[in-house]
Design a protein around this motif. Structure first.
Motif, PDB file in Angstrom:
ATOM      1  N   GLY A  18       7.993   2.968  14.715  1.00 52.14           N
ATOM      2  CA  GLY A  18       9.637   3.420  14.233  1.00 52.14           C
ATOM      3  C   GLY A  18       9.931   2.109  12.726  1.00 52.14           C
ATOM      4  N   LEU A  19      10.479   1.278  14.225  1.00 52.52           N
ATOM      5  CA  LEU A  19      11.226  -0.162  13.196  1.00 52.52           C
ATOM      6  C   LEU A  19      10.386  -0.692  12.798  1.00 52.52           C
ATOM      7  N   LEU A  20       9.411  -1.032  13.695  1.00 50.16           N
ATOM      8  CA  LEU A  20       7.544  -1.620  12.557  1.00 50.16           C
ATOM      9  C   LEU A  20       7.615  -1.194  11.175  1.00 50.16           C
ATOM     10  N   LEU A  21       7.536  -0.018  10.886  1.00 48.55           N
ATOM     11  CA  LEU A  21       7.011   0.902   9.704  1.00 48.55           C
ATOM     12  C   LEU A  21       8.384   0.211   9.009  1.00 48.55           C
ATOM     13  N   LEU A  22       9.416   1.145   9.271  1.00 50.96           N
ATOM     14  CA  LEU A  22      10.413   0.487   8.612  1.00 50.96           C
ATOM     15  C   LEU A  22      10.185  -1.096   7.927  1.00 50.96           C
ATOM     16  N   ALA A  23      10.153  -1.952   8.609  1.00 51.04           N
ATOM     17  CA  ALA A  23      10.776  -3.328   8.404  1.00 51.04           C
ATOM     18  C   ALA A  23       9.840  -3.958   7.727  1.00 51.04           C
ATOM     19  N   LEU A  24       8.158  -3.142   8.307  1.00 51.81           N
ATOM     20  CA  LEU A  24       7.376  -3.494   6.643  1.00 51.81           C
ATOM     21  C   LEU A  24       7.486  -2.889   4.914  1.00 51.81           C
ATOM     22  N   GLY A  25       7.965  -1.907   5.688  1.00 54.68           N
ATOM     23  CA  GLY A  25       8.384  -0.708   3.734  1.00 54.68           C
ATOM     24  C   GLY A  25       9.282  -1.989   3.118  1.00 54.68           C
ATOM     25  N   LEU A  26      10.171  -2.387   4.141  1.00 55.45           N
ATOM     26  CA  LEU A  26      11.034  -2.667   3.566  1.00 55.45           C
ATOM     27  C   LEU A  26      10.726  -4.330   2.756  1.00 55.45           C
ATOM     28  N   LEU A  27       9.898  -5.171   4.406  1.00 54.02           N
ATOM     29  CA  LEU A  27       9.672  -6.092   3.107  1.00 54.02           C
ATOM     30  C   LEU A  27       8.216  -6.299   2.544  1.00 54.02           C
ATOM     31  N   LEU A  28       7.770  -5.168   2.335  1.00 54.91           N
ATOM     32  CA  LEU A  28       7.148  -5.106   1.140  1.00 54.91           C
ATOM     33  C   LEU A  28       7.627  -4.583  -0.210  1.00 54.91           C
ATOM     34  N   GLY A  29       8.318  -4.260  -0.280  1.00 55.96           N
ATOM     35  CA  GLY A  29       9.550  -3.626  -1.004  1.00 55.96           C
ATOM     36  C   GLY A  29      10.239  -4.335  -1.984  1.00 55.96           C
ATOM     37  N   LEU A  30      10.720  -5.498  -0.975  1.00 48.53           N
ATOM     38  CA  LEU A  30      11.758  -6.138  -1.561  1.00 48.53           C
ATOM     39  C   LEU A  30      10.701  -7.842  -2.253  1.00 48.53           C
ATOM     40  N   SER A  31       8.907  -7.584  -1.510  1.00 46.78           N
ATOM     41  CA  SER A  31       8.976  -8.689  -1.702  1.00 46.78           C
ATOM     42  C   SER A  31       8.141  -8.275  -3.648  1.00 46.78           C
ATOM     43  N   LEU A  32       8.201  -6.945  -3.979  1.00 42.20           N
ATOM     44  CA  LEU A  32       8.003  -6.266  -5.442  1.00 42.20           C
ATOM     45  C   LEU A  32       8.992  -6.680  -6.390  1.00 42.20           C
ATOM     46  N   GLY A  33       9.541  -8.051  -6.030  1.00 44.16           N
ATOM     47  CA  GLY A  33      11.122  -8.128  -6.827  1.00 44.16           C
ATOM     48  C   GLY A  33      10.540  -8.295  -8.387  1.00 44.16           C
ATOM     49  N   ARG A  34      11.192  -8.459  -9.427  1.00 44.39           N
ATOM     50  CA  ARG A  34      11.063  -8.828 -10.264  1.00 44.39           C
ATOM     51  C   ARG A  34      10.073  -9.661 -11.129  1.00 44.39           C
ATOM     52  N   HIS A  35      10.587 -11.219  -9.988  1.00 46.12           N
ATOM     53  CA  HIS A  35       9.602 -12.562 -10.327  1.00 46.12           C
ATOM     54  C   HIS A  35       9.355 -12.697  -9.721  1.00 46.12           C
ATOM     55  N   SER A  36       8.105 -11.427  -8.365  1.00 43.75           N
ATOM     56  CA  SER A  36       7.316 -11.689  -7.799  1.00 43.75           C
ATOM     57  C   SER A  36       5.954 -12.065  -8.615  1.00 43.75           C
ATOM     58  N   ALA A  37       4.589 -12.831  -7.988  1.00 46.62           N
ATOM     59  CA  ALA A  37       3.482 -13.499  -7.879  1.00 46.62           C
ATOM     60  C   ALA A  37       2.446 -11.930  -8.541  1.00 46.62           C
ATOM     61  N   TRP A  38       3.433 -10.383  -7.861  1.00 43.71           N
ATOM     62  CA  TRP A  38       1.878  -9.465  -7.688  1.00 43.71           C
ATOM     63  C   TRP A  38       1.658  -9.464  -9.059  1.00 43.71           C
ATOM     64  N   ALA A  39       0.901  -8.480  -9.459  1.00 46.71           N
ATOM     65  CA  ALA A  39      -0.157  -8.362 -10.731  1.00 46.71           C
ATOM     66  C   ALA A  39       1.045  -7.522 -10.823  1.00 46.71           C
ATOM     67  N   VAL A  40       0.884  -6.683 -11.743  1.00 47.37           N
ATOM     68  CA  VAL A  40       2.063  -5.116 -12.037  1.00 47.37           C
ATOM     69  C   VAL A  40       0.904  -4.128 -11.810  1.00 47.37           C
ATOM     70  N   GLU A  41      -0.212  -4.288 -12.131  1.00 49.82           N
ATOM     71  CA  GLU A  41      -1.445  -3.073 -11.525  1.00 49.82           C
ATOM     72  C   GLU A  41      -0.980  -2.823 -10.003  1.00 49.82           C
ATOM     73  N   MET A  42      -1.132  -3.659  -9.573  1.00 48.28           N
ATOM     74  CA  MET A  42      -0.461  -3.784  -7.294  1.00 48.28           C
ATOM     75  C   MET A  42       0.622  -2.962  -7.196  1.00 48.28           C
ATOM     76  N   LYS A  43       1.203  -4.024  -8.618  1.00 52.53           N
ATOM     77  CA  LYS A  43       3.108  -3.047  -8.590  1.00 52.53           C
ATOM     78  C   LYS A  43       3.327  -1.896  -8.315  1.00 52.53           C
ATOM     79  N   SER A  44       2.389  -1.107  -8.934  1.00 51.70           N
ATOM     80  CA  SER A  44       2.191   0.250  -8.809  1.00 51.70           C
ATOM     81  C   SER A  44       1.727   0.889  -8.085  1.00 51.70           C
ATOM     82  N   PHE A  45       1.155  -0.050  -6.984  1.00 53.12           N
ATOM     83  CA  PHE A  45       0.117   1.081  -6.220  1.00 53.12           C
ATOM     84  C   PHE A  45       0.772   0.223  -4.578  1.00 53.12           C
ATOM     85  N   VAL A  46       1.996  -0.282  -4.503  1.00 52.51           N
ATOM     86  CA  VAL A  46       1.990  -0.936  -3.368  1.00 52.51           C
ATOM     87  C   VAL A  46       3.339  -0.652  -3.677  1.00 52.51           C
TER      88      VAL A  46
END
Length: 94
Positions: A18-46
């Protein structure tokens, strides 16, 4: 002296995953910020995936802390999935 029939669940079955899933979800969510290098299509999926991981991790940690059986976890995960879908649909409406 009567003992409780509820088994004590180990930390490695629910707490740690549970702690690992929580940390992974938070890190993934925080990496999707406005100025991230992720493509817009990937952001809507991730984004919903990050929400699902974080909320599911919270449910698992809560189920470990309060020592609830696995069959109640299914109901909590379903309710969390409905929450994630509504948040995702809200983000699509923006």
């Amino acid at each position: 002296m009567a003992t409780s029939s509820k088994p004590v669940l180990s930390f490695t079955k629910r707490g740690l995953p549970g702690l690992l899933l929580l940390a992974l979800g938070l890190l993934l969510g925080l990496s999707l910020g406005r100025h991230s290098a992720w493509a817009v299509e990937m952001k809507s999926f991730v984004y919903p995936l990050a929400l699902l991981l974080a909320v599911g991790g919270c449910n698992m940690v809560g189920s470990y802390v309060h020592q609830r059986p696995f069959h109640t976890l299914r109901t909590e995960l379903l309710a969390s999935a409905v929450l994630v879908v509504s948040l995702w649909l809200g983000s699509l409406a923006r």
